[in-house]
Design a protein around this motif. Structure first.
Motif, PDB file in Angstrom:
ATOM      1  N   UNK A 123       0.838  -1.215   0.000  1.00  0.00           N
ATOM      2  CA  UNK A 123       0.000   0.000   0.000  1.00  0.00           C
ATOM      3  C   UNK A 123       0.866   1.256   0.000  1.00  0.00           C
ATOM      4  N   UNK A 124       1.947   1.195   0.803  1.00  0.00           N
ATOM      5  CA  UNK A 124       2.856   2.343   0.827  1.00  0.00           C
ATOM      6  C   UNK A 124       3.459   2.586  -0.545  1.00  0.00           C
ATOM      7  N   UNK A 125       3.803   1.493  -1.190  1.00  0.00           N
ATOM      8  CA  UNK A 125       4.392   1.580  -2.530  1.00  0.00           C
ATOM      9  C   UNK A 125       3.392   2.190  -3.501  1.00  0.00           C
ATOM     10  N   UNK A 126       2.176   1.717  -3.429  1.00  0.00           N
ATOM     11  CA  UNK A 126       1.141   2.251  -4.317  1.00  0.00           C
ATOM     12  C   UNK A 126       0.954   3.747  -4.094  1.00  0.00           C
ATOM     13  N   UNK A 127       0.996   4.133  -2.824  1.00  0.00           N
ATOM     14  CA  UNK A 127       0.754   5.534  -2.500  1.00  0.00           C
ATOM     15  C   UNK A 127       1.910   6.434  -2.914  1.00  0.00           C
ATOM     16  N   UNK A 128       3.109   5.866  -2.922  1.00  0.00           N
ATOM     17  CA  UNK A 128       4.279   6.732  -3.165  1.00  0.00           C
ATOM     18  C   UNK A 128       4.891   6.494  -4.540  1.00  0.00           C
ATOM     19  N   UNK A 129       4.123   5.914  -5.422  1.00  0.00           N
ATOM     20  CA  UNK A 129       4.635   5.560  -6.744  1.00  0.00           C
ATOM     21  C   UNK A 129       5.236   6.756  -7.491  1.00  0.00           C
ATOM     22  N   UNK A 130       4.606   7.897  -7.323  1.00  0.00           N
ATOM     23  CA  UNK A 130       5.039   9.051  -8.100  1.00  0.00           C
ATOM     24  C   UNK A 130       6.303   9.682  -7.529  1.00  0.00           C
TER      25      UNK A 130
END
Ligand SMILES: [Zn+2]
Ligand SMILES: [Zn+2]
Ligand SMILES: [Zn+2]
Ligand SMILES: [Zn+2]
Lengths: 472, 333
Positions: A123-130
């Motif tokens: 989830x953290x990865x998804x949120x910080x993708x940009x």
């Protein structure tokens, strides 16, 4: 290593009774569980009357166990697991971890929480993708070692249990996890029928029931190593809990392995190709069993500990001790904890610091900075570091024949309870032994006696070295 | 190794004594697994004890040495061997048996009978020291004062110290007590169970004799019996484990001090016995019962000479520096 409550430390002895109490039906909890269930019932009965047992943490929900409601109990366990994993640097973001799953409560909890940690970092990865440099998400796989070739077990029951496990693993999604079902006889031959025959023949050469028991344990450990390295995993998570480790401590002591004992009771065991980690080391079986029960995590005991031999005696002894004082297993593990661990029990890995969250960096560096450990000579069968008397024997021995050299590298305990004494029997044993065992010594064959002596001397000098470093 | 195993099998097959090759083998030597007859076992055992005694200069001519006699098998064997060796090798030591009468009516009669028989059999004088002599109270009186419920605490503490205090009372030079391998193995296990890391490493050289009234001691004893049944060598393996534990050098033995009142080894100002006695004498027997942080190992810690490290036939002996310090040693076989 996936036996009993999900795996015991390093040499036989699970926490039999607690875990086996679950074996018949998942809804029946063992002696300790019963008393807790009563508490639950009491709470609901008293609901209408006087006091309701409120959760001591949130004060909202009804307490179900240890004065906690299910949610608070769950987050207590999960946080404890997370602290265990992060503070010992067990999993780094670039890792691919293989969870050894036996179906028992301990490995079930290990699998559950590993999954939840993975889900959170996903989830953290998804949120910080940009953003720049998001932390990668570690991979998780699951291994089940099918030991039916060792036991004369009912095939259809085990097939059903494996289907159950497949189902469990498939629900732990996303991220999806691969399940590896590895028949233990595959160590002996790619052809499973031949492999099984060879395994049975090999077992026939081992007279001692405890030796047989422990040998299965070593086979399991080496199978896990094989699955991990064949499929690109760089860590193995074992569900060994306090009870299992306490059993192992006592049985190792009884088998004369006091020297090597601390190797098996640490969070990290790096002596294998793929390092093994024990995040549940500080969890008692009772908590894990209750959690599975309350949270409706399905568990099943597929293979049962044999009811004879030293390991069984030790686990019944510990059951009795626990009835007298439930905290006894913790005391035992804490005692062994004070023994000096080996170099391979320290965190050592060479990942770039960028991969490690900044708050952990100093910790990892500290762990890494620890002095390069002296090399231990390991028993090719059980992997325990050889003690001085074993090493002296080894040094004085002038064997030429390959199989004799192998025996001279074995620890005293394996020589006694596993290696056959009779020549014919031994030759059989050695010829049937999977290469993964014999290879350990063949590599060691190149170590000549001078080198070995150097190793011993290096070991003896290490104390002085440290002192010099301190005063300088 | 292979050849040794072969040799062993040969003797097993013949089942004749491996030493004299004449008598039928009756028992197995723990150390070598040789099958030997009873006579040879005794002579081997006596030789070993004699070697340890001479190598370590344990006795000097003219010394008064008490043999702690419980009436149990170990102390009987010990008394027999020591008195025999004293005659054969002319140690010139004045041995005598020391037995403790706890003052429990009916309880000690049997074992005192055995000890008295030993006195006659081995020609060793017997001295009996009573709890009354040592503490001013018999066990029966203590029970009367405090009730049955708590007397275990007194039993444990008083029994632990009785032999040492008795030896001190009789102004002997040395005290020898018998401990067998089972006792040592039990101590190793108990130290793990109670988390006593400081004692882990040395416990094999200490003659602890800590008779804590805890239930787990009973479990441990039964466990060892069970182990011995399915694997006799487990006892020796436990001892080996105890000797090989990797103890960090920073782990210290508990501070060793002496009791201000009686001079007995104690980590507190007053030793446990003095605290209990003080309570008894002031009519407050509950005083001193309960947990204390340090386990006051009455039998004493402190090293037996490292030179006596020969496993399983190790006569350990502590010399006394002051009269009030206790003396103890051990014979294991
Ligand atoms: Zn709550
Ligand atoms: Zn081994
Ligand atoms: Zn003979
Ligand atoms: Zn005192």
């Amino acid at each position: 290593m996936a036996s009993s409550c999900g795996g015991s430390g390093g040499g036989g002895g699970g926490c039999g009774s607690q875990c086996s109490s679950l074996r018949d039906s998942p809804s029946v909890v063992g002696e300790e569980g019963n008393e807790i269930l009563e508490v639950v019932e009491n709470a609901s009965v008293s609901n209408g009357h006087r006091s309701i047992l409120r959760c001591s943490k949130c004060g909202e929900e009804t307490a179900v166990y240890n004065k906690l409601c299910l949610d608070c109990f769950r987050s207590f366990l999960y946080n404890k697991f997370k602290v265990s994993v992060t503070s010992n640097a067990m999993i780094s973001p670039v890792d691919c971890v293989l969870v050894a799953f036996s179906g028992g409560p301990a490995s079930r909890v290990a699998l559950q929480f590993t999954h939840e940690m993975q889900l959170k970092s996903q989830k953290n990865w998804d949120a910080s993708k940009d953003q720049q440099q998001p932390l990668p998400v570690f991979g998780v796989g699951v291994a089940f070692i099918d030991e039916r070739a060792f036991y004369s077990a009912n095939n259809s029951e085990i097939d059903e249990a494996i289907e159950e496990i497949r189902l469990t693993v498939s629900t732990l999604f996303p991220p999806a996890k691969q399940l590896y079902v590895e028949p233990i006889e595959k160590l002996f031959s790619l052809d499973l029928i031949e492999g099984k025959a060879r395994l049975r023949k090999l077992l026939d050469t081992i007279d001692d029931p405890t030796g047989k028991d422990d040998f299965l344990h070593y086979l399991r450990a080496i199978s896990l190593q094989k699955v991990a390295s064949e499929n690109g995993f760089n860590k193995i998570i074992l569900g060994s809990c306090t009870n299992g480790i306490a059993c192992h401590i006592i049985s190792s002591t009884v088998k004369g392995q006091g020297y090597s004992l601390p190797a098996d009771v640490q969070y990290i065991d790096g002596r294998w190709d793929v390092p093994v980690v024990l995040p549940l080391r500080d969890f008692v079986a009772r908590d894990l069993i209750m959690f599975c029960h309350l949270d409706r995590l399905r568990t099943c005991q597929i293979f049962h500990q044999s009811e004879c031999g030293i390991n069984y005696l030790v686990s019944s002894f510990l059951t009795r001790l626990q009835e007298e004082n439930p905290a006894r297993v913790r005391t035992i593990v804490r005692t062994a904890e004070k023994l000096s661990p080996f170099g391979f029990n320290k965190y050592k890995e060479y990942i770039s610091d960028d991969m490690v969250p900044s708050r952990l960096r100093s910790k990892v560096q500290n762990l890494r900075a620890s002095e390069s450990a002296p090399l231990e000579t390991l028993c090719p069968i059980c992997g325990t570091p050889l003690c001085d008397s074993d090493l002296v024997n080894l040094k004085n021995r002038k064997c030429q024949v390959e199989c004799d050299v192998f025996v001279s590298y074995c620890c005293a305990s394996c020589r006694y309870q596993i290696v056959p004494k009779e020549e014919d029997s031994f030759n059989n044993f050695y010829s049937l032994l999977p290469q993964l065992f014999t290879r350990r010594v063949k590599n060691g064959l190149h170590v000549d006696h001078n080198q070995l002596r150097e190793q011993v001397e290096e070991f003896l000098l290490s104390d002085d070295d440290e002192e010099c470093g301190d005063t300088a | 190794m292979a050849t040794m195993e072969k040799a062993r099998r040969r003797t097993t097959a013949s089942s004749l004594c491996a030493i004299c090759n004449q008598n039928k083998a009756a028992l197995k030597r723990p150390k070598t697994a040789q099958q030997i007859c009873r006579e040879c076992f005794y002579s081997v055992f006596e030789d070993e004890i004699h070697n340890v005694i001479t190598e370590n200069n344990l006795f000097k001519s003219g010394e008064r040495v008490a043999i702690g006699a419980s009436g149990g098998k170990d102390s009987t064997v010990l008394a027999y061997v020591l008195s025999k060796l004293n005659h054969v090798h002319n140690y010139g030591v004045e041995f005598f048996l020391l037995s403790i009468d706890e003052g429990i009516s009916g309880y000690r009669d049997d074992s005192l009978e055995t000890v008295k028989r030993n006195e006659i059999q081995y020609g060793l004088p017997l001295k009996i020291v009573s709890y009354k002599d040592l503490y001013g109270w018999t066990m029966d009186e203590i029970v009367k004062a405090i009730g049955l419920k708590n007397n275990c605490t007194f039993c444990g503490v008083f029994r632990r110290q009785a032999l040492d205090r008795g030896a001190s009372l009789l102004k002997v030079d040395k005290l020898v007590t018998g401990h067998n391998a089972d006792d040592i193995a039990e101590t190793v296990l108990l130290n793990i169970l109670r988390g006593d890391i400081a004692r882990l490493g040395r416990c094999t050289y200490i003659t602890t004799g800590i008779y804590s009234p805890n239930a787990y001691r009973g479990f441990a004893r039964e466990f060892i019996k069970d182990l011995e049944r399915i694997r006799p060598r487990a006892i020796l393996d436990i001892i080996k484990s105890g000797e090989n534990f990797r103890i960090a050098t920073s782990t210290k033995m508990p501070e060793q001090g002496t009791c201000e009142r009686c001079g007995y080894i104690s980590s507190q100002e007053w030793c446990k016995a003095c605290v209990l006695l003080d309570g008894l004498n002031r009519g407050l027997p509950k005083l001193g019962i309960g947990r204390t942080k340090t386990i006051n190992g009455g039998g004493g810690s402190g090293g037996v000479k490292p030179g006596t490290k020969s496993r399983l036939s190790n006569v350990g002996m502590k010399e006394s520096r002051t009269r009030s310090r206790q003396y103890s040693g051990s014979v294991d076989f």
